[in-house]
Design a protein around this motif. Structure first.
Motif, PDB file in Angstrom:
ATOM      1  N   GLU A   1      29.182 -16.244  69.095  1.00 11.62           N
ATOM      2  CA  GLU A   1      29.785 -17.568  68.997  1.00 11.62           C
ATOM      3  C   GLU A   1      28.761 -18.564  68.468  1.00 11.62           C
ATOM      4  OE1 GLU A   1      32.787 -18.372  69.379  1.00 11.62           O
ATOM      5  OE2 GLU A   1      33.735 -16.810  70.560  1.00 11.62           O
ATOM      6  N   PRO A   2      29.141 -19.654  67.790  1.00 15.79           N
ATOM      7  CA  PRO A   2      30.533 -20.045  67.484  1.00 15.79           C
ATOM      8  C   PRO A   2      31.074 -19.438  66.188  1.00 15.79           C
ATOM      9  CG  PRO A   2      29.047 -21.774  66.778  1.00 15.79           C
ATOM     10  CD  PRO A   2      28.188 -20.710  67.378  1.00 15.79           C
ATOM     11  N   ALA A   3      30.276 -18.587  65.540  1.00 12.86           N
ATOM     12  CA  ALA A   3      30.716 -18.017  64.269  1.00 12.86           C
ATOM     13  C   ALA A   3      31.962 -17.153  64.464  1.00 12.86           C
ATOM     14  CB  ALA A   3      29.598 -17.191  63.648  1.00 12.86           C
ATOM     15  N   ARG A   4      32.061 -16.471  65.625  1.00 15.85           N
ATOM     16  CA  ARG A   4      33.216 -15.610  65.850  1.00 15.85           C
ATOM     17  C   ARG A   4      34.496 -16.421  65.928  1.00 15.85           C
ATOM     18  NH1 ARG A   4      33.823 -11.572  70.985  1.00 15.85           N
ATOM     19  NH2 ARG A   4      33.532 -13.546  72.076  1.00 15.85           N
ATOM     20  N   GLY A   5      34.452 -17.573  66.585  1.00 19.45           N
ATOM     21  CA  GLY A   5      35.644 -18.406  66.666  1.00 19.45           C
ATOM     22  C   GLY A   5      36.072 -18.940  65.307  1.00 19.45           C
ATOM     23  N   ILE A   6      35.089 -19.343  64.498  1.00 24.09           N
ATOM     24  CA  ILE A   6      35.414 -19.876  63.172  1.00 24.09           C
ATOM     25  C   ILE A   6      36.025 -18.786  62.299  1.00 24.09           C
ATOM     26  CG2 ILE A   6      34.426 -20.864  61.079  1.00 24.09           C
ATOM     27  CD1 ILE A   6      32.346 -22.236  62.842  1.00 24.09           C
ATOM     28  N   VAL A   7      35.428 -17.585  62.337  1.00 22.68           N
ATOM     29  CA  VAL A   7      35.946 -16.485  61.523  1.00 22.68           C
ATOM     30  C   VAL A   7      37.355 -16.104  61.965  1.00 22.68           C
ATOM     31  CG1 VAL A   7      35.639 -14.045  60.954  1.00 22.68           C
ATOM     32  CG2 VAL A   7      33.679 -15.593  60.931  1.00 22.68           C
ATOM     33  N   CYS A   8      37.582 -16.011  63.258  1.00 20.90           N
ATOM     34  CA  CYS A   8      38.910 -15.628  63.757  1.00 20.90           C
ATOM     35  C   CYS A   8      39.950 -16.704  63.457  1.00 20.90           C
ATOM     36  CB  CYS A   8      38.841 -15.367  65.263  1.00 20.90           C
ATOM     37  SG  CYS A   8      37.860 -13.913  65.700  1.00 20.90           S
ATOM     38  N   CYS A   9      39.570 -17.970  63.562  1.00 19.83           N
ATOM     39  CA  CYS A   9      40.497 -19.047  63.223  1.00 19.83           C
ATOM     40  C   CYS A   9      40.843 -19.021  61.737  1.00 19.83           C
ATOM     41  CB  CYS A   9      39.900 -20.399  63.594  1.00 19.83           C
ATOM     42  SG  CYS A   9      39.852 -20.744  65.363  1.00 19.83           S
ATOM     43  N   THR A  10      39.858 -18.767  60.910  1.00 23.15           N
ATOM     44  CA  THR A  10      40.093 -18.717  59.465  1.00 23.15           C
ATOM     45  C   THR A  10      41.017 -17.566  59.112  1.00 23.15           C
ATOM     46  OG1 THR A  10      37.912 -19.684  59.046  1.00 23.15           O
ATOM     47  CG2 THR A  10      38.983 -18.535  57.222  1.00 23.15           C
ATOM     48  N   ILE A  11      40.754 -16.389  59.686  1.00 23.75           N
ATOM     49  CA  ILE A  11      41.617 -15.231  59.401  1.00 23.75           C
ATOM     50  C   ILE A  11      43.033 -15.474  59.911  1.00 23.75           C
ATOM     51  CG2 ILE A  11      41.975 -12.787  59.891  1.00 23.75           C
ATOM     52  CD1 ILE A  11      38.952 -12.457  60.019  1.00 23.75           C
ATOM     53  N   SER A  12      43.163 -16.015  61.107  1.00 26.69           N
ATOM     54  CA  SER A  12      44.494 -16.268  61.672  1.00 26.69           C
ATOM     55  C   SER A  12      45.251 -17.307  60.857  1.00 26.69           C
ATOM     56  CB  SER A  12      44.352 -16.745  63.122  1.00 26.69           C
ATOM     57  OG  SER A  12      43.692 -15.783  63.908  1.00 26.69           O
ATOM     58  N   GLY A  13      44.553 -18.385  60.474  1.00 22.19           N
ATOM     59  CA  GLY A  13      45.214 -19.407  59.667  1.00 22.19           C
ATOM     60  C   GLY A  13      45.669 -18.864  58.327  1.00 22.19           C
ATOM     61  N   PHE A  14      44.821 -18.048  57.692  1.00 24.84           N
ATOM     62  CA  PHE A  14      45.201 -17.463  56.410  1.00 24.84           C
ATOM     63  C   PHE A  14      46.384 -16.517  56.576  1.00 24.84           C
ATOM     64  CE2 PHE A  14      44.961 -14.042  53.283  1.00 24.84           C
ATOM     65  CZ  PHE A  14      44.991 -14.771  52.103  1.00 24.84           C
ATOM     66  N   ALA A  15      46.409 -15.721  57.648  1.00 23.91           N
ATOM     67  CA  ALA A  15      47.504 -14.782  57.865  1.00 23.91           C
ATOM     68  C   ALA A  15      48.836 -15.519  58.055  1.00 23.91           C
ATOM     69  CB  ALA A  15      47.204 -13.902  59.075  1.00 23.91           C
ATOM     70  N   VAL A  16      48.810 -16.594  58.844  1.00 27.02           N
ATOM     71  CA  VAL A  16      50.036 -17.370  59.044  1.00 27.02           C
ATOM     72  C   VAL A  16      50.486 -18.024  57.736  1.00 27.02           C
ATOM     73  CG1 VAL A  16      50.996 -19.381  60.225  1.00 27.02           C
ATOM     74  CG2 VAL A  16      49.570 -17.758  61.484  1.00 27.02           C
ATOM     75  N   TRP A  17      49.533 -18.614  57.017  1.00 24.56           N
ATOM     76  CA  TRP A  17      49.870 -19.235  55.739  1.00 24.56           C
ATOM     77  C   TRP A  17      50.430 -18.207  54.757  1.00 24.56           C
ATOM     78  CZ3 TRP A  17      48.053 -18.159  50.858  1.00 24.56           C
ATOM     79  CH2 TRP A  17      48.396 -19.067  49.851  1.00 24.56           C
ATOM     80  N   PHE A  18      49.832 -17.032  54.714  1.00 23.18           N
ATOM     81  CA  PHE A  18      50.284 -15.999  53.785  1.00 23.18           C
ATOM     82  C   PHE A  18      51.691 -15.534  54.137  1.00 23.18           C
ATOM     83  CE2 PHE A  18      50.570 -11.605  52.250  1.00 23.18           C
ATOM     84  CZ  PHE A  18      50.237 -11.791  50.915  1.00 23.18           C
ATOM     85  N   GLY A  19      51.984 -15.412  55.425  1.00 23.14           N
ATOM     86  CA  GLY A  19      53.333 -15.009  55.835  1.00 23.14           C
ATOM     87  C   GLY A  19      54.378 -16.034  55.428  1.00 23.14           C
ATOM     88  N   VAL A  20      54.063 -17.317  55.617  1.00 24.04           N
ATOM     89  CA  VAL A  20      54.993 -18.377  55.210  1.00 24.04           C
ATOM     90  C   VAL A  20      55.156 -18.395  53.693  1.00 24.04           C
ATOM     91  CG1 VAL A  20      55.387 -20.867  55.200  1.00 24.04           C
ATOM     92  CG2 VAL A  20      54.470 -19.753  57.247  1.00 24.04           C
ATOM     93  N   PHE A  21      54.038 -18.182  52.977  1.00 25.88           N
ATOM     94  CA  PHE A  21      54.093 -18.158  51.512  1.00 25.88           C
ATOM     95  C   PHE A  21      54.987 -17.028  51.005  1.00 25.88           C
ATOM     96  CE2 PHE A  21      51.930 -15.474  48.266  1.00 25.88           C
ATOM     97  CZ  PHE A  21      52.476 -16.079  47.148  1.00 25.88           C
ATOM     98  N   ILE A  22      54.844 -15.830  51.550  1.00 23.18           N
ATOM     99  CA  ILE A  22      55.679 -14.701  51.126  1.00 23.18           C
ATOM    100  C   ILE A  22      57.142 -14.980  51.424  1.00 23.18           C
ATOM    101  CG2 ILE A  22      56.216 -12.276  51.582  1.00 23.18           C
ATOM    102  CD1 ILE A  22      53.808 -12.652  49.823  1.00 23.18           C
ATOM    103  N   PHE A  23      57.409 -15.562  52.587  1.00 24.63           N
ATOM    104  CA  PHE A  23      58.799 -15.894  52.934  1.00 24.63           C
ATOM    105  C   PHE A  23      59.384 -16.890  51.952  1.00 24.63           C
ATOM    106  CE2 PHE A  23      61.703 -18.814  55.105  1.00 24.63           C
ATOM    107  CZ  PHE A  23      62.715 -17.924  55.476  1.00 24.63           C
ATOM    108  N   MET A  24      58.637 -17.927  51.608  1.00 29.57           N
ATOM    109  CA  MET A  24      59.116 -18.935  50.665  1.00 29.57           C
ATOM    110  C   MET A  24      59.334 -18.344  49.268  1.00 29.57           C
ATOM    111  SD  MET A  24      56.687 -22.147  51.754  1.00 29.57           S
ATOM    112  CE  MET A  24      57.266 -23.162  50.412  1.00 29.57           C
ATOM    113  N   LYS A  25      58.411 -17.500  48.838  1.00 30.44           N
ATOM    114  CA  LYS A  25      58.478 -16.936  47.493  1.00 30.44           C
ATOM    115  C   LYS A  25      59.718 -16.064  47.315  1.00 30.44           C
ATOM    116  CE  LYS A  25      55.417 -14.757  44.129  1.00 30.44           C
ATOM    117  NZ  LYS A  25      55.040 -15.997  43.452  1.00 30.44           N
ATOM    118  N   TYR A  26      59.966 -15.171  48.283  1.00 28.88           N
ATOM    119  CA  TYR A  26      61.105 -14.270  48.145  1.00 28.88           C
ATOM    120  C   TYR A  26      62.417 -14.954  48.494  1.00 28.88           C
ATOM    121  CZ  TYR A  26      58.098 -10.358  47.088  1.00 28.88           C
ATOM    122  OH  TYR A  26      57.205  -9.521  46.466  1.00 28.88           O
ATOM    123  N   THR A  27      62.358 -15.982  49.319  1.00 33.93           N
ATOM    124  CA  THR A  27      63.564 -16.781  49.542  1.00 33.93           C
ATOM    125  C   THR A  27      63.977 -17.490  48.266  1.00 33.93           C
ATOM    126  OG1 THR A  27      62.978 -17.125  51.864  1.00 33.93           O
ATOM    127  CG2 THR A  27      64.586 -18.629  50.897  1.00 33.93           C
TER     128      THR A  27
END
Length: 394
Positions: free
Chosen positions: A102-128
């Motif tokens: 820490e605190p690098a682990r929290g930053i890395v995990c937050c970045t990965i989680s934020g990107f994963a959520v954003w990517f899921g919303v992006f794929i949903f919007m694109k195919y919709t």
């Protein structure tokens, strides 16, 4: 061809007096600006490709999502569990698999989680958006004063506007959201064909054509249809490459009146009657239009201000040539070009249109056209007949 002079940017010679270095400052400047232009175009192309690839999402939304995750995680660590939202649970689950301090682990995990959520919303919007573009009901509704769209079309219209309203589309932004070309059933294809040829035939000829169509539909047509179905599964347009290969590139009809596009300046307005001046304005406008295409600043063509048309062919408007072949020709696309070819009195000239990375003005282009017009050199052997390769029927 028109006379050309070669220039050497750098050379050296060795003699009993020592080493003599010769260099051409002007040519070195041209090489330097050419390199700068190349890297600018490359960086701009990468950025535009990313922006178009993630449409209808934006890079700013990715930044906000990742930043929001980090902010929530930081607030929970500072102010306590009242900031323990469900989104942070993803970060806690991911921390079990990231073995750094820490605190690098929290930053890395937050970045990965934020990107994963954003990517899921992006794929949903694109195919919709792709599914919405498959709707064709709006095409068959009445237009005019006092007429309104149906409820289904209005809901479709608002959904499209909502998904595309987050960012300003570029020229190729919709390419990844366009639906595949629908493949009609073999029966429908034959019915449309017979309906199209009926006015051209008498009863006897049409009866024979009906018989041939039935034989094709019940015979080899079924096998060919299966091939089309397989191809339509992995190709966005199952007919484009075949049309280009067998109809366009293998066609042997004159290109000048059947395939080549052309442009003219104002037809009704003539600010000048000087040929070189008008040619300079047309050439300058063409280069400005090419710049809009390269930077994707052109808006895609929209039907009813809602449905985009494919913009793929814009890429081949400039820097593209067709190399003649015996049975089939070949299309060659160049990454960049800073000159144009000028044909005058049976001679071909290579006319530069950029100087030190900057586009020449219409007046500067006019001066070069005037030099070509005043050139009284004779064509080289065979140069006069080059146009016959694409103008006469083979």
């Amino acid at each position: 061809m028109a006379e050309a002079h070669s220039a050497v940017a750098f050379s050296f010679s060795i003699s009993h007096e020592g080493v003599h270095i010769n260099y051409d400052t002007e040519v070195l400047h041209v090489i330097w600006h050419s390199g700068i232009r190349y890297w600018r175009r490359g960086i701009r192309r990468i950025v535009n490709s990313v922006r178009c690839g993630i449409f209808p999402a934006t890079l700013s939304s990715l930044t906000l999502t990742v930043g929001g995750y980090n902010a929530l995680y930081l607030c929970r660590d500072i102010y306590g569990p009242q900031y323990d939202y469900a989104a942070i649970g993803i970060v806690d689950a991911l921390k079990k698999y990231v073995k750094i301090d820490e605190p690098a682990r929290g930053i890395v995990c937050c970045t990965i989680s934020g990107f994963a959520v954003w990517f899921g919303v992006f794929i949903f919007m694109k195919y919709t958006l792709r599914v919405l573009f498959m709707y064709k009901g709006w095409m068959y509704e009445s237009r005019g004063r006092g007429r309104t769209m149906s409820l289904t079309s209005r809901m479709w219209f608002y959904a499209v506007k909502f998904l595309t309203g987050f960012s300003r589309p570029m020229l190729y932004s919709y390419q990844g959201s366009l639906p595949r070309l629908p493949l009609p059933a073999l029966k429908d294809t034959m019915s449309r064909y017979l309906r199209s040829v009926r006015p051209l035939m008498d009863d006897e000829a049409y009866a024979r054509m009906e018989k041939l169509a039935a034989e094709f539909q019940n015979g080899i047509g079924k096998k060919l249809q299966r091939y089309l179905v397989l191809k339509s599964w992995w190709a966005t347009n199952y007919v484009t490459d075949w049309w280009e290969e067998f109809v366009y590139l293998r066609g042997r009809s004159p290109l000048m009146v059947n395939s080549n596009f052309y442009g003219t300046d104002a037809i009704l307005l003539h600010p000048t009657h000087l040929q070189a001046a008008r040619a300079g304005n047309v050439a300058h406008a063409a280069f400005l239009f090419r710049r809009l295409i390269e930077r994707q600043q052109l808006q895609p063509i929209m039907v009813q201000n809602s449905v985009p048309l494919c913009s793929y062919q814009y890429e081949r408007t400039f820097n593209t040539t067709r190399i003649p072949g015996i049975e089939t020709d070949k299309i060659v696309h160049f990454g960049d070009s800073t000159h144009i070819a000028v044909y005058h009195a049976g001679r071909y000239f290579k006319m530069p249109c950029y100087y030190k990375g900057e586009l020449l003005t219409p007046r500067e282009l006019q001066l070069q056209f005037e030099r070509i017009l005043s050139d009284d050199s004779l064509p080289e052997k065979g140069e006069t007949y080059l146009g016959a390769l694409t103008a006469e029927r083979a």
